[in-house]
Design a protein around this motif. Structure first.
Motif, short mmCIF file in Angstrom:
data_model
loop_
_atom_site.label_atom_id
_atom_site.label_comp_id
_atom_site.label_asym_id
_atom_site.label_seq_id
_atom_site.Cartn_x
_atom_site.Cartn_y
_atom_site.Cartn_z
N GLU A 3 0.86 -1.18 0.00
CA GLU A 3 0.00 0.00 0.00
C GLU A 3 0.90 1.23 0.00
O GLU A 3 1.92 1.26 0.67
CB GLU A 3 -0.90 -0.02 1.24
N ASP A 13 -0.25 -4.92 -10.53
CA ASP A 13 -1.52 -4.23 -10.73
C ASP A 13 -1.86 -3.29 -9.57
O ASP A 13 -1.69 -3.65 -8.41
CB ASP A 13 -2.67 -5.24 -10.89
N VAL A 14 -2.35 -2.12 -9.93
CA VAL A 14 -2.95 -1.22 -8.94
C VAL A 14 -4.37 -1.72 -8.72
O VAL A 14 -5.15 -1.80 -9.66
CB VAL A 14 -2.95 0.24 -9.42
N ASN A 15 -4.71 -2.10 -7.49
CA ASN A 15 -6.02 -2.66 -7.18
C ASN A 15 -7.02 -1.61 -6.70
O ASN A 15 -8.22 -1.82 -6.73
CB ASN A 15 -5.91 -3.74 -6.10
N GLY A 16 -6.48 -0.50 -6.22
CA GLY A 16 -7.35 0.57 -5.75
C GLY A 16 -6.55 1.84 -5.58
O GLY A 16 -5.34 1.79 -5.32
N MET A 17 -7.19 2.99 -5.81
CA MET A 17 -6.53 4.26 -5.51
C MET A 17 -7.60 5.25 -5.12
O MET A 17 -8.75 5.15 -5.55
CB MET A 17 -5.70 4.77 -6.70
N TRP A 18 -7.22 6.19 -4.24
CA TRP A 18 -8.22 7.14 -3.78
C TRP A 18 -7.53 8.35 -3.15
O TRP A 18 -6.42 8.27 -2.65
CB TRP A 18 -9.18 6.49 -2.78
N GLY A 19 -8.26 9.47 -3.20
CA GLY A 19 -7.77 10.68 -2.59
C GLY A 19 -8.67 11.84 -2.96
O GLY A 19 -9.31 11.84 -4.00
N LYS A 70 -3.41 0.85 -3.49
CA LYS A 70 -3.08 -0.53 -3.14
C LYS A 70 -2.56 -1.23 -4.38
O LYS A 70 -3.13 -1.07 -5.46
CB LYS A 70 -4.34 -1.26 -2.65
N THR A 80 -0.84 -5.04 -6.00
CA THR A 80 -0.42 -6.43 -5.82
C THR A 80 0.38 -6.86 -7.04
O THR A 80 0.16 -6.40 -8.15
CB THR A 80 -1.61 -7.40 -5.66
#
Lengths: 467, 467
Positions: free
Chosen positions: A206, A303-309, A327, A329
Motif C-alpha cells: 500500500e 496491478d494497482v487494485n485501488g486508488m483514492w484521494g 493498493k 499487488t
C-alpha cells in the motif's frame, strides 16, 4: 480394495441434496477476512465447520490459533501404513463490494439453472465442501478412508495468509503429512481435463503520499503548490511502460523464463483468446514477446487494485488534496522473491517521488513465491489416472495465473508438495460481483475426489518425498 | 447626511452579542449545496434568512427560483435619487468531509479565543451576516439607508452557481441595480488594507474511464489486460509537466499575461512566501517564470480535486479494476473562456486515451470567466476612502486567486460591476477541515460596511455605469 469405492459413490449420489443444502448454509455466513467488521461471521463459520467435522466422526477437531484468524482442524488416522494427506480449503471469502453490481444478494445463495450465485461459492466454499463430503462419505459408507486424513481449513487465504507460517510452526506435530490435497486452485478448462502443476506467487503493498498538512483551497493555492493526486498519478503511471510491461528496475530479478515445455503446453491448451477478452469487454494488453495466455500464467504482473484521494462525493469541491493512497499487488513467477519484488517497487517509488512529497510504502503481507509441482510427482500421476477415467484424452498440464500461497508455505514449513484439485471453473467471477459455482461440478468433483483418495491409498508414503 | 452614521455605529456596537448569536444559529444549519442529502437544511437556511429580512423591515422578501437551489431576496427602496446597491452573499457551504479531521463538529460553532470554528464561518456566512446587519442597523437606528438596497443571498455558490443566470433573467426587473456589493471575496491581508480588483474564473469537469465490463481477478488476468487505474494514472499524469505547468494544448488560449502594474502590485503586497507554504507543510511548485504569488493570482491552474477506483477498504483485494474516476477544476485568468478550457482538457484526454478504454468527460457546470474592476471605478474609490479612515496607508489593489463567478454573471446579465468587500481573512481554512472566522472581524466589518454605504450614498447612479 479397488471395489470399496462403489458404496462411497452410491452414498454420495444419494446425499447430493443434503450436500447442496449444507453448502447453501455455509455460503450464507459472510466470512470476509479482509474487513474486521466481519469478525463475528468468521467465528460463526468456524463453529459451523467444527460441528460438521465432529458429527462426521473426525477426531481432534479444534481451532488452530496462529495469531490471526484461526484455522479449523480435524483428523482421521485409521489407516496405518498408508499415506497421510492434508486436505486444504479455506472458509474465508473476498469482500463483496461493489455491492450495487450484484444482481442477487452476495450472501443469499441463489440458484439460476446450473449456477449457484454467492460470494465464496467458487472461491472456495464449493470445492471445500466437495473435499470434506468425500471424506465423510468414506467414513459413513465403509467406515474407513483409503488414506489418513488431516483436514485443515484456513481463514486467511483472501488476506494472503499472514499467520499461516507461525500457525503451522506451532501445530507442526499435528499437521505432519505426506502431501497436501488442495480444494483451492480450480480447473483450467471446462473442455479438457487439466492438472495444475504450479501457480504464480503474490506480493501486496500500500502506498500513501502526502504533500501538505491539510487539503488546500484551489483558489488560494491553485498553480502554486504540489497536489497529492498529481504526484500519485505520476508515480503510478511510472510503474508500467506504454506497452503494459512493468518498468520497475529489479522487479523481474530471478524470474525464470518459460521453459520450452511450458510454452508448448500453453500453446496446446484450448483457449479462445478473443472470447477470453470479449467476455469481459476487456482489451488484451501486456508484455511484448508473449502470448496473452503466457502473460497471465508464465510471466509476472503488477496491478494497482485501488486508488483514492480528495473529494469523491457528489458535485464539485475545489480542493487541492493533501493525501493520496493506492493498493498494489504483484503476481510473480518461479525464481522471484516476494521480498525483493516489494523492495524493487519501494525503491522505484522512492526514486520517482519528487521533493516535497512524503511517501509511505507498506508491505501488506510477506507475500508468497510461485509454486511448482514436478510432472512425475505421484500426486500428478494419481490425478492423471483419476481424470483419464472420465475423459478420453490425457489431461494436460497447466499453471495457474492466480496465487495459492499455501503451496509454498507447506513446502517450506512441512517439506511437502501440494496438488491443487479444486472443481471451480475459470469463468465463475471469483473476486468480482455475481460470483457463482456450477452445481454440475459437485457430482463430478465428488466422484473425482473419491477416486483420488482411493488411488493415493495405493501409494507408499516414501514416494511423496522423492526428488 | 455625514453625521447620520454615528447612531448606526452605536446601534451596531450595542447589538454585537445578538449578531454573534444569530450567526451561530445560521452556522448550525448544514446548508451543503453539493450533496442532495442536505436539501432539507438548504430549505431551512432559506426560511431562517427570509424571517430575519422580514423582521428587519425589508420588503418583497421571497425565494427566487431559477431551477436549482433558490436565492433569497429582500429590498429597501426608500432613497429615491440615490444609487441602488445589490448586496450579494451566499447561504450555502462546502461539504464538511473529511469529517475525521475536524477537531470540533463542523456544524456546531465553537469559539476558541478570537476564532469561531464552523463550516461556512469564513466562507461566507460571517461576512454575509455583517452586510445584512449593517442594513438592518440603518433601518433600526435612523429608519433609512443612504442608498437603495436589494439583498440577494445565493444558494449555489459552492456548486458553481449553475442556475444563477436563468434566475437573474427571470427576476431581472426585481434585481436591476447600479452595482453589486459582495460579502464574498474577502480581505487579502491582515497587515495592510487591500481592495479586490478581480478574481480568477473557474471550470469544473469529471472524468470516468472504463476498461472492462467488470472488475477482473488479478490472478486470472494480471499482466494480460488493461487496468483502469493504470490508464487513469497515465491520463492524469499527462495533464502537467514535471515543473508543475499545465501541459494541455489550448488550455492557455486567450490568457492575458500579467500587466506591469499587476506584477508591481503583486510584488508590493506584503507576503511571507516561506510562511505561506510552511504553514500548511506544502511545497512551492508551479509554472516557471512567475513568483508563487503571481502563480496563484495572475496565472491559470488545473487541479485534480479527487480520484477513485477499485478496492479502497481494509486489507488487500486482488482485482484489476474496470473503472476509475476523477474530478478536476481549473482556475482561469482574464481572456480565458471556460468553455474553451473544458474543451481543451477534453481534447487532450481523448487524444491521450489508449484504445480499449472507454472515456467519458463531463463538464460539471458552465464555469465562469475571470473578473476585473477598473482601478478608478467609483466602487474602488469609495472603498479606498472607507479603508483609509481606519489605516494610515493607501489600500493596495490585489486580485483574488479564488473564483467569484457572480462578478462576471452580474456583469453579463445586468451590466453592473461588483465590489468584493468580504471580511474573512486568507488563513481561515475555507474549503478545508477546521474552517474558522475571526470574531474581531465582525466589529471591523460592521464599521466599514456602515461607512461604505454612507460613501456610496454620495455617488450619482450614472457614475457606476461609465467606461
Amino acid at each position: 480394495m479397488s471395489h470399496a469405492i462403489q458404496p462411497v459413490l452410491d452414498h454420495l449420489a444419494a446425499r447430493q441434496p443434503q450436500i447442496e443444502a449444507w453448502l447453501n448454509t455455509f455460503l450464507r455466513i459472510p466470512s470476509v477476512s479482509a474487513d474486521p467488521a466481519y469478525a463475528p461471521s468468521m467465528a460463526e463459520a468456524r463453529r459451523f465447520l467444527c460441528e460438521r467435522l465432529r458429527s462426521a466422526g473426525l477426531r481432534q477437531v479444534q481451532e488452530l490459533d496462529g495469531g490471526g484468524e484461526p484455522a479449523i482442524y480435524g483428523e482421521w488416522t485409521g489407516a496405518p501404513g498408508r499415506p497421510t494427506l492434508l486436505i486444504y480449503g479455506h472458509y474465508d471469502v473476498q469482500p463483496a463490494d461493489p455491492l450495487e453490481l450484484w444482481r442477487t444478494p452476495p450472501f443469499e445463495p441463489t440458484q439460476v439453472g446450473d449456477r449457484l450465485y454467492a460470494r465464496g461459492a467458487s472461491d472456495v466454499k464449493g470445492s471445500t465442501t466437495i473435499a470434506l463430503e468425500v471424506v465423510f462419505a468414506y467414513l459413513a459408507a465403509v467406515q474407513a478412508c483409503p488414506v489418513n486424513i488431516k483436514v485443515f481449513i484456513e481463514g486467511e487465504e483472501e488476506t494472503g495468509s499472514p499467520s499461516l507460517r507461525p500457525l503451522i510452526e506451532r501445530y507442526r506435530s499435528l499437521l505432519t503429512a505426506d502431501a497436501v490435497l488442495s480444494a483451492d486452485g480450480g480447473r483450467a478448462s471446462a473442455v479438457v481435463s487439466t492438472i495444475n502443476t504450479g501457480a504464480r506467487g503474490h506480493a501486496a503493498l500500500e502506498i500513501k503520499l502526502r504533500t501538505a498538512a491539510k487539503d488546500l483551497h484551489s483558489g488560494r493555492y491553485g498553480g502554486g503548490v504540489r497536489n497529492a493526486l498529481h504526484d500519485m498519478a505520476a508515480l503510478l503511471a511510472s510503474l508500467h511502460r506504454e506497452d503494459g510491461s512493468v518498468a520497475v528496475d529489479g522487479f523481474h530479478a530471478g524470474a525464470q523464463p518459460p521453459t520450452p515445455r511450458q510454452r508448448s503446453d500453453t500453446a496446446a491448451f484450448p483457449y479462445d483468446e478473443a472470447a477470453f477478452f470479449s467476455d469481459v469487454a476487456g482489451a488484451s494488453h501486456g508484455e511484448p514477446g508473449y502470448s496473452p495466455r503466457e502473460r497471465i500464467t508464465l510471466r509476472p504482473a503488477l496491478d494497482v487494485n485501488g486508488m483514492w484521494g480528495g473529494y469523491t462525493g457528489a458535485g464539485t469541491k475545489t480542493i487541492i488534496p493533501c493525501e493520496a493512497s493506492a493498493k498494489l499487488t504483484a503476481r510473480i513467477v518461479e525464481g522471484q522473491d516476494p521480498a525483493q519484488v516489494i523492495h524493487s517497487v519501494l525503491a522505484h517509488l522512492q526514486a520517482a517521488c519528487p521533493p516535497g512529497c512524503d511517501l509511505e510504502v507498506t508491505a501488506l503481507n510477506t507475500g508468497s513465491p510461485a509454486a511448482t509441482l514436478r510432472p512425475d510427482h505421484p500426486l500428478v500421476t494419481a490425478a492423471e489416472t483419476v481424470l483419464q477415467q472420465s475423459s478420453d484424452s490425457k489431461p494436460i498440464h497447466v499453471r495457474l495465473g492466480a496465487s495459492v500461497p499455501i503451496t509454498s508455505v507447506f513446502k517450506e514449513t512441512l517439506g511437502i508438495d501440494t496438488l491443487m484439485f479444486g472443481y471451480n471453473l475459470p469463468d465463475e467471477d471469483v473476486h468480482a460481483p455475481n460470483e457463482f459455482f456450477r452445481l454440475s461440478s459437485i457430482p463430478q468433483g465428488l466422484q473425482a475426489w473419491t477416486r483420488l483418495l482411493h488411488e493415493l491409498g495405493n501409494c507408499h508414503s516414501s514416494s511423496f518425498h522423492r526428488g
